[in-house]
Write an enzyme that holds these catalytic residues in place. Structure first.
Site, PDB file in Angstrom:
ATOM      1  N   ASP A 119      82.275   1.350 -14.611  1.00 38.65           N
ATOM      2  CA  ASP A 119      82.859   0.514 -13.566  1.00 38.65           C
ATOM      3  C   ASP A 119      81.786  -0.011 -12.626  1.00 38.65           C
ATOM      4  O   ASP A 119      80.678   0.531 -12.555  1.00 38.65           O
ATOM      5  CB  ASP A 119      83.853   1.337 -12.728  1.00 38.65           C
ATOM      6  CG  ASP A 119      85.215   1.461 -13.386  1.00 38.65           C
ATOM      7  OD1 ASP A 119      85.474   0.726 -14.341  1.00 38.65           O
ATOM      8  OD2 ASP A 119      86.010   2.292 -12.919  1.00 38.65           O
ATOM      9  N   LYS A 141      85.247  -4.807 -12.578  1.00 36.45           N
ATOM     10  CA  LYS A 141      86.335  -5.672 -12.137  1.00 36.45           C
ATOM     11  C   LYS A 141      85.997  -6.139 -10.729  1.00 36.45           C
ATOM     12  O   LYS A 141      86.177  -5.413  -9.752  1.00 36.45           O
ATOM     13  CB  LYS A 141      87.667  -4.916 -12.139  1.00 36.45           C
ATOM     14  CG  LYS A 141      88.123  -4.464 -13.517  1.00 36.45           C
ATOM     15  CD  LYS A 141      89.456  -3.723 -13.450  1.00 36.45           C
ATOM     16  CE  LYS A 141      89.911  -3.290 -14.827  1.00 36.45           C
ATOM     17  NZ  LYS A 141      91.207  -2.574 -14.796  1.00 36.45           N
ATOM     18  N   MET A 256      91.115   0.193  -0.949  1.00 37.00           N
ATOM     19  CA  MET A 256      91.330  -1.175  -1.465  1.00 37.00           C
ATOM     20  C   MET A 256      92.145  -2.022  -0.490  1.00 37.00           C
ATOM     21  O   MET A 256      93.012  -2.799  -0.891  1.00 37.00           O
ATOM     22  CB  MET A 256      92.026  -1.129  -2.831  1.00 37.00           C
ATOM     23  CG  MET A 256      91.275  -0.341  -3.878  1.00 37.00           C
ATOM     24  SD  MET A 256      92.071  -0.328  -5.514  1.00 37.00           S
ATOM     25  CE  MET A 256      93.542   0.633  -5.145  1.00 37.00           C
TER      26      MET A 256
END
Length: 325
Positions: A119, A141, A256
């Site tokens: 990641d 991502k 997030m």
């Protein structure tokens, strides 16, 4: 011989996946990094978007740099173990970013990996522990940018394990805390691929702690609640009751939630939290670029914008956010 790169301008002429561990080490040591390449992997693009390095495809004057690295090669050493004919997947929760916070079990898994699927927030420096010839796959991502779909990640894990390889899925934080790790376990199980999950240090606790903030404290907070700010309050995909959260009496930790922070703060105020409720924002926890912004619920969105807070960041809301060591 190692060179002290603190404060030095370093030019790297390699934008591939295998360059990311070197870049991570340079940034950790305080170098001012520029990457010159026609194309770069998603992890390097993400670091550039976060302001941690510069990317350029235009001609550069190499004489203006203190150090020029023309290509990156992995030091050769013997693999820790002999190859196995039985493929498997190990999900490694690798902590908030500092390779020193990877568990001993996580390091052992990396040391025996044939393939590492990483990641963007994983500690890429830890790939220095991998055997020579390890295949590194960048599945970063980037928010609102380049992204590898979860379906593609699942396919890669299964495909490489089915070919008899030990696949390490290197994930930031803990795989089961908003990391979609269980989806990957389900995909492996459905394909009859053996899978092991190694817990990691979750940023929901580590980021506040590294900023000097306890998520619980005697007399102030008897619990903490971790929520995802991926979608804002009132969104059709949101399942959170912000009025209940406001009345929970626990420390609220938001992951997030940079983009949705204004809406979250407004919902919590509407739910009854007082405007002067202490808040703290911790960005790039555990890295050399870590920053802490302290504020109040009424001002946190404004202060975040004014100070340029960007992802990844962890928000801490509650009385403990006013504590200092």
């Amino acid at each position: 011989m190692e060179m002290n790169v603190t404060g030095r301008c370093v030019l790297l002429l390699d934008g591939a996946d295998h360059a990311v561990p070197i870049v991570a080490g340079l940034l950790r040591d305080g170098a001012d990094v520029t990457v010159h390449a026609a194309t770069v992997c998603a992890a390097l693009e993400d670091l550039a978007q976060r302001g941690r390095l510069r990317l350029t495809a235009e001609p550069v004057d190499e004489t203006t740099f203190d150090l020029v690295i023309r290509s990156v090669t992995r030091p050769q050493r013997q693999p820790a173990t002999a190859p196995t004919d039985t493929g498997r997947v190990t999900l490694v929760g690798a902590g908030p970013g500092d390779a020193g916070l990877v568990t001993v079990a996580g390091r052992a898994a990396i040391e025996t990996a044939d393939v590492v699927v990483a990641d963007r927030l994983a500690p890429w420096e830890s790939l220095a522990w991998a055997p020579p010839g390890v295949q590194v796959i960048d599945v970063s991502k980037i928010p609102f940018g380049r992204s590898t779909s979860q379906e593609e990640i699942n396919r890669l894990l299964v495909e490489h394990a089915k070919s008899g390889k030990h696949v390490v899925r290197l994930k930031g934080g803990d795989s089961y805390v908003f990391g979609r790790g269980f989806e990957e376990v389900q995909a492996c199980t459905a394909a009859d691929v053996p899978v092991t999950v190694l817990p990691g240090v979750t940023s929901s606790v580590a980021a506040p702690e590294l900023a000097g903030i306890p998520v619980t404290h005697r007399g102030l907070a008897q619990g903490f609640t971790v929520i995802s700010g991926h979608v804002p309050p009132g969104h059709s995909a949101s399942t959170l009751d912000y009025a209940a959260l406001a009345q929970s009496g626990t420390t609220l930790v938001v992951l997030m939630g940079v983009r949705t922070l204004p809406a979250i703060a407004e919902a919590l105020l509407d739910g009854g939290l007082v405007p002067d409720t202490p808040c703290a924002l911790v960005t790039d926890a555990s890295l050399a670029s870590q920053r802490v912004v302290r504020s109040t619920l009424a001002r946190v969105a404004t202060d975040a914008a004014a100070t340029g807070v960007g992802a990844p960041a962890v928000a801490v809301i509650g009385a403990v956010a006013a504590l200092v060591p």
